[in-house]
Scaffold this active site. Structure first.
Site, short mmCIF file in Angstrom:
data_model
loop_
_atom_site.label_atom_id
_atom_site.label_comp_id
_atom_site.label_asym_id
_atom_site.label_seq_id
_atom_site.Cartn_x
_atom_site.Cartn_y
_atom_site.Cartn_z
N ASN A 39 14.77 -40.45 -22.69
CA ASN A 39 16.10 -40.46 -22.08
C ASN A 39 16.79 -41.79 -22.38
O ASN A 39 16.16 -42.84 -22.35
CB ASN A 39 15.99 -40.28 -20.56
CG ASN A 39 17.30 -39.79 -19.95
OD1 ASN A 39 17.85 -38.77 -20.36
ND2 ASN A 39 17.81 -40.52 -18.98
N HIS A 80 17.48 -23.97 -12.94
CA HIS A 80 18.81 -23.97 -12.32
C HIS A 80 19.62 -22.74 -12.72
O HIS A 80 20.83 -22.72 -12.60
CB HIS A 80 19.57 -25.26 -12.66
CG HIS A 80 19.01 -26.48 -11.97
ND1 HIS A 80 19.34 -27.76 -12.33
CD2 HIS A 80 18.13 -26.60 -10.94
CE1 HIS A 80 18.68 -28.63 -11.53
NE2 HIS A 80 17.94 -27.94 -10.70
N CYS A 124 25.63 -7.06 -3.29
CA CYS A 124 24.67 -5.99 -3.62
C CYS A 124 23.71 -6.40 -4.73
O CYS A 124 22.75 -5.68 -5.01
CB CYS A 124 25.40 -4.70 -4.01
SG CYS A 124 26.12 -4.72 -5.67
N ILE A 174 17.96 -38.37 -28.69
CA ILE A 174 17.07 -37.24 -28.45
C ILE A 174 16.85 -36.40 -29.71
O ILE A 174 15.76 -35.91 -29.96
CB ILE A 174 17.63 -36.40 -27.28
CG1 ILE A 174 17.32 -37.15 -25.98
CG2 ILE A 174 17.07 -34.99 -27.25
CD1 ILE A 174 17.95 -36.56 -24.75
N THR A 181 16.70 -35.97 -19.05
CA THR A 181 16.96 -35.78 -17.63
C THR A 181 16.80 -37.11 -16.92
O THR A 181 15.92 -37.89 -17.27
CB THR A 181 16.02 -34.71 -17.00
OG1 THR A 181 16.12 -34.80 -15.56
CG2 THR A 181 14.57 -34.90 -17.42
N CYS A 228 30.75 -2.67 -5.35
CA CYS A 228 30.96 -2.83 -3.90
C CYS A 228 32.10 -3.77 -3.56
O CYS A 228 32.40 -3.96 -2.38
CB CYS A 228 29.67 -3.30 -3.24
SG CYS A 228 29.32 -5.06 -3.47
N GLN A 279 16.35 -27.61 -16.79
CA GLN A 279 17.39 -27.68 -15.77
C GLN A 279 18.69 -27.11 -16.32
O GLN A 279 19.66 -26.98 -15.57
CB GLN A 279 17.63 -29.14 -15.37
CG GLN A 279 16.44 -29.81 -14.71
CD GLN A 279 16.67 -31.31 -14.54
OE1 GLN A 279 16.36 -32.10 -15.40
NE2 GLN A 279 17.20 -31.69 -13.40
ZN LIG Z 1 28.20 -5.55 -5.43
#
Ligand SMILES: [Zn+2]
Length: 245
Positions: A214, A116, A127, A232, A189, A151, A96
């Site tokens: 955890n 993620h 673009c 951990i 997590t 752009c 994650q």
């Molecule tokens: Zn762009």
């Protein structure tokens, strides 16, 4: 415990923010988490607010420029998982986290599934042109609301913001790993962010043993075959030794 069986088990590993707190990167929902202490900061990661409000973008980019994830070094837990991948016992690390620390620990890019996204790459929202986040941050003084050089579109780190869909290929790989594994290890997590948290349930339903590492309770503790509350950076290297044999 039957170690001969463990050595041949097919493993899946999911990591969350807790594996990186040892690197000085605060988690989000823990007692000292970013959103526990500063609930307003979550708005900076809301995709609608980001795309519609220049002030949110300026504040968001400023926030990323100060992110401890940028200068962090991997923990003992990241390094232990790299050994597990190198040994062939683990195909890929599902994560994650967007800090890139698993790759920094030596795990090959194609063996890290970033559910993620990543802070280290940025894309134009119009673009699709990609640019290293470091380049955007280096120019932030001149362009606090950075725009695409091609752009003029809005630039956003390749992190999955609230309201965005997870990258389909990454999620598909993660579901396959959860369904195929015999042992699913969830590290650092809270298993509270969906759909990623559902991977633990998918693994359990497919017959896997769930191991949770955890400090705080998680939503899946009652399904776990084993729960490890030790720090951990100690727990994960010890766990990895088990599967290295
Ligand atoms: Zn762009």
């Amino acid at each position: 415990m039957d170690h001969s069986r463990l050595r041949t088990s097919r493993l899946a590993v999911l990591t969350g923010a807790g594996i990186s707190t040892g690197s000085g990167i605060p988690d989000f929902r823990g007692p000292a988490g970013v959103w526990t202490l500063h609930p307003d900061r979550a708005r900076l990661l809301d995709i609608d607010a980001f795309l519609s409000d220049p002030e949110v973008r300026v504040a968001g980019w400023l926030d990323w420029s100060k992110s401890p994830a940028l200068g962090a070094t991997p923990t003992a837990a990241h390094l232990a998982l790299t050994r597990l991948v190198a040994s062939g016992s683990l195909g890929e690390v599902l994560t994650q986290n967007f800090d890139g620390l698993q790759q920094a620990a030596g795990t090959p890019d194609d063996a890290v599934v970033e559910l993620h996204g990543t802070l280290h790459a940025t894309s134009c929202q119009r673009c699709g042109r990609g640019v290293p986040t470091a380049d955007v941050l280096a120019d932030l003084g001149a362009h606090p609301d950075p725009a695409c050089a091609s752009c003029g579109g809005i630039l956003k780190p390749d992190i999955v913001y609230f309201g965005e869909v997870l990258p389909a290929e990454a999620m598909n790989r993660a579901v396959e790993a959860a369904q195929a594994c015999e042992v699913f290890i969830a590290i650092g997590t809270t298993l509270s962010v969906f759909p990623v948290a559902s991977l633990a349930g998918i693994a359990v339903e497919a017959g896997a043993d769930l191991i949770i590492v955890n400090a705080e309770p998680t939503g899946y503790d009652r399904y776990a075959a084993e729960i490890i509350r030790e720090p951990i950076d100690e727990a994960v290297p010890a766990l990895v030794e088990r599967y290295l044999g």
